[in-house]
Design a protein around this motif. Structure first.
Motif, PDB file in Angstrom:
ATOM      1  N   LYS A 270       2.149   5.767   3.659  1.00 31.28           N
ATOM      2  CA  LYS A 270       3.133   5.087   2.822  1.00 31.28           C
ATOM      3  C   LYS A 270       3.265   5.868   1.529  1.00 31.28           C
ATOM      4  CE  LYS A 270       4.454   0.597   0.943  1.00 31.28           C
ATOM      5  NZ  LYS A 270       4.138  -0.845   0.946  1.00 31.28           N
ATOM      6  N   LEU A 271       4.484   6.321   1.262  1.00 32.65           N
ATOM      7  CA  LEU A 271       4.797   7.053   0.041  1.00 32.65           C
ATOM      8  C   LEU A 271       5.582   6.122  -0.878  1.00 32.65           C
ATOM      9  CD1 LEU A 271       4.863   9.678  -1.626  1.00 32.65           C
ATOM     10  CD2 LEU A 271       6.929  10.327  -0.334  1.00 32.65           C
ATOM     11  N   VAL A 272       5.029   5.856  -2.062  1.00 29.78           N
ATOM     12  CA  VAL A 272       5.630   4.935  -3.019  1.00 29.78           C
ATOM     13  C   VAL A 272       6.314   5.733  -4.125  1.00 29.78           C
ATOM     14  CG1 VAL A 272       5.153   3.122  -4.717  1.00 29.78           C
ATOM     15  CG2 VAL A 272       3.895   3.163  -2.545  1.00 29.78           C
TER      16      VAL A 272
ATOM     17  N   GLU B  83       1.488  -3.493  -0.251  1.00 32.40           N
ATOM     18  CA  GLU B  83       1.322  -4.146   1.049  1.00 32.40           C
ATOM     19  C   GLU B  83       1.315  -5.667   0.953  1.00 32.40           C
ATOM     20  OE1 GLU B  83       1.099  -2.337   4.377  1.00 32.40           O
ATOM     21  OE2 GLU B  83       2.300  -1.442   2.785  1.00 32.40           O
ATOM     22  N   GLY B  84       0.821  -6.236  -0.133  1.00 31.33           N
ATOM     23  CA  GLY B  84       0.842  -7.685  -0.300  1.00 31.33           C
ATOM     24  C   GLY B  84       2.242  -8.253  -0.407  1.00 31.33           C
ATOM     25  N   GLY B  85       3.210  -7.407  -0.680  1.00 30.65           N
ATOM     26  CA  GLY B  85       4.603  -7.835  -0.763  1.00 30.65           C
ATOM     27  C   GLY B  85       5.415  -7.508   0.471  1.00 30.65           C
ATOM     28  N   HIS B  86       4.841  -6.700   1.385  1.00 32.94           N
ATOM     29  CA  HIS B  86       5.615  -6.279   2.555  1.00 32.94           C
ATOM     30  C   HIS B  86       4.912  -6.487   3.887  1.00 32.94           C
ATOM     31  CE1 HIS B  86       9.125  -4.488   0.623  1.00 32.94           C
ATOM     32  NE2 HIS B  86       8.292  -4.269  -0.386  1.00 32.94           N
TER      33      HIS B  86
ATOM     34  N   SER C 281      -2.256 -13.432  -4.425  1.00 34.31           N
ATOM     35  CA  SER C 281      -2.817 -12.183  -3.900  1.00 34.31           C
ATOM     36  C   SER C 281      -3.360 -12.405  -2.488  1.00 34.31           C
ATOM     37  CB  SER C 281      -3.930 -11.673  -4.819  1.00 34.31           C
ATOM     38  OG  SER C 281      -4.980 -12.604  -4.860  1.00 34.31           O
ATOM     39  N   TYR C 282      -3.453 -11.322  -1.749  1.00 39.68           N
ATOM     40  CA  TYR C 282      -3.940 -11.328  -0.379  1.00 39.68           C
ATOM     41  C   TYR C 282      -4.974 -10.225  -0.204  1.00 39.68           C
ATOM     42  CZ  TYR C 282       0.321 -13.999   0.380  1.00 39.68           C
ATOM     43  OH  TYR C 282       1.313 -14.931   0.300  1.00 39.68           O
ATOM     44  N   PRO C 283      -6.139 -10.344  -0.834  1.00 36.13           N
ATOM     45  CA  PRO C 283      -7.146  -9.290  -0.701  1.00 36.13           C
ATOM     46  C   PRO C 283      -7.442  -9.012   0.772  1.00 36.13           C
ATOM     47  CG  PRO C 283      -7.848 -10.934  -2.308  1.00 36.13           C
ATOM     48  CD  PRO C 283      -6.619 -11.469  -1.644  1.00 36.13           C
ATOM     49  N   PRO C 284      -7.587  -7.771   1.177  1.00 35.87           N
ATOM     50  CA  PRO C 284      -7.661  -6.577   0.348  1.00 35.87           C
ATOM     51  C   PRO C 284      -6.308  -5.961   0.017  1.00 35.87           C
ATOM     52  CG  PRO C 284      -8.015  -5.937   2.619  1.00 35.87           C
ATOM     53  CD  PRO C 284      -7.813  -7.447   2.608  1.00 35.87           C
ATOM     54  N   LEU C 285      -5.204  -6.636   0.358  1.00 33.33           N
ATOM     55  CA  LEU C 285      -3.889  -6.075   0.078  1.00 33.33           C
ATOM     56  C   LEU C 285      -3.582  -6.142  -1.415  1.00 33.33           C
ATOM     57  CD1 LEU C 285      -1.831  -7.697   2.984  1.00 33.33           C
ATOM     58  CD2 LEU C 285      -3.083  -5.531   2.981  1.00 33.33           C
TER      59      LEU C 285
ATOM     60  N   LYS D  71      -4.568   3.243   6.811  1.00 31.23           N
ATOM     61  CA  LYS D  71      -5.741   3.000   7.649  1.00 31.23           C
ATOM     62  C   LYS D  71      -7.014   3.096   6.816  1.00 31.23           C
ATOM     63  CE  LYS D  71      -4.102   4.224  12.198  1.00 31.23           C
ATOM     64  NZ  LYS D  71      -4.242   5.072  13.369  1.00 31.23           N
ATOM     65  N   GLU D  72      -6.938   3.876   5.741  1.00 35.70           N
ATOM     66  CA  GLU D  72      -8.098   4.070   4.878  1.00 35.70           C
ATOM     67  C   GLU D  72      -8.029   3.256   3.587  1.00 35.70           C
ATOM     68  OE1 GLU D  72      -8.328   8.270   4.224  1.00 35.70           O
ATOM     69  OE2 GLU D  72      -8.458   8.706   6.369  1.00 35.70           O
ATOM     70  N   ASP D  73      -6.814   2.920   3.134  1.00 31.83           N
ATOM     71  CA  ASP D  73      -6.658   2.248   1.851  1.00 31.83           C
ATOM     72  C   ASP D  73      -5.444   1.314   1.886  1.00 31.83           C
ATOM     73  OD1 ASP D  73      -6.513   1.485  -0.792  1.00 31.83           O
ATOM     74  OD2 ASP D  73      -6.152   3.496  -1.583  1.00 31.83           O
ATOM     75  N   LEU D  74      -5.703   0.044   2.164  1.00 40.05           N
ATOM     76  CA  LEU D  74      -4.602  -0.940   2.189  1.00 40.05           C
ATOM     77  C   LEU D  74      -4.088  -1.215   0.789  1.00 40.05           C
ATOM     78  CD1 LEU D  74      -5.795  -3.570   4.818  1.00 40.05           C
ATOM     79  CD2 LEU D  74      -3.922  -1.972   5.002  1.00 40.05           C
TER      80      LEU D  74
END
Length: 188
Positions: A170-172, A84-87, A71-75, A185-188
């Motif tokens: 980002k739309l998942v 985001e931790g994967g991209h 993991s890569y907090p906060p990602l 910008k508000e929620d990684l």
């Protein structure tokens, strides 16, 4: 300009980290692997200088989609996930006399942009059926971009999830049909 690729180990015998780096970082295997990467990059830069081609070589350093099970907090997420931790990956460029040292660009890029970028650097126009989803990031590298060089970036995970990133949004699209929209910008 010169472009080069140096594999750290043969694909049929992946050893991460290489035996000579095991335990050298004093952290863990991942730290040893990072130390190995730093060492190899230093050796490449030294070789470019020794052969007097450093000033005419664009060096690009990046990673693939995250580290597995790390993991890569906060990602959110890691390798193989749509999050985001994967991209979101480090990307560093060095080109003496062309890229301003210490400069930062917040534009979203994709590694497939290297196709169009390399063509742009050497002054070659790509055929219409080559690299259709590749955009030259040369203006970003040189600090001359007037805005983002790519409108949007499509992400895909090995599990089949898709996402589209445009600016901070980002739309998942999850495989189960759920959709999630994030302002990064508000929620990684």
């Amino acid at each position: 300009p010169f472009f080069l690729y140096v594999p750290l180990s043969p694909p049929h015998t992946p050893i991460v980290p290489a035996p000579e780096f095991v335990g050298k970082s004093g952290v863990d295997d991942y730290g040893d692997w990072i130390l190995q990467g730093d060492t190899v990059l230093g050796q490449i830069l030294e070789a470019l200088a020794r052969h007097k081609i450093a000033d005419n070589t664009l060096v690009l350093v990046s990673s693939d989609n995250g580290a597995a099970h790390r993991s890569y907090p906060p990602l959110r997420g890691s390798k193989g996930t749509i999050w985001e931790g994967g991209h979101r990956e480090p990307f560093v460029a060095r080109w003496p006399g062309r890229i301003k040292p210490g400069s930062v660009c917040d534009d979203t890029i994709c590694l497939n942009d290297l196709i169009a970028t390399c063509a742009d650097v050497v002054g070659v126009k790509l055929p219409d059926n080559a690299g259709e989803d590749s955009f030259s990031i040369l203006p970003d590298l040189l600090g001359t971009a007037k805005g983002p060089v790519r409108e949007a970036t499509v992400h895909q995970s090995p599990g089949g999830e898709l996402a589209i990133r445009e600016g901070p949004w980002k739309l998942v699209f999850q495989r189960n049909g759920k959709r999630e929209l994030y302002n990064l910008k508000e929620d990684l």
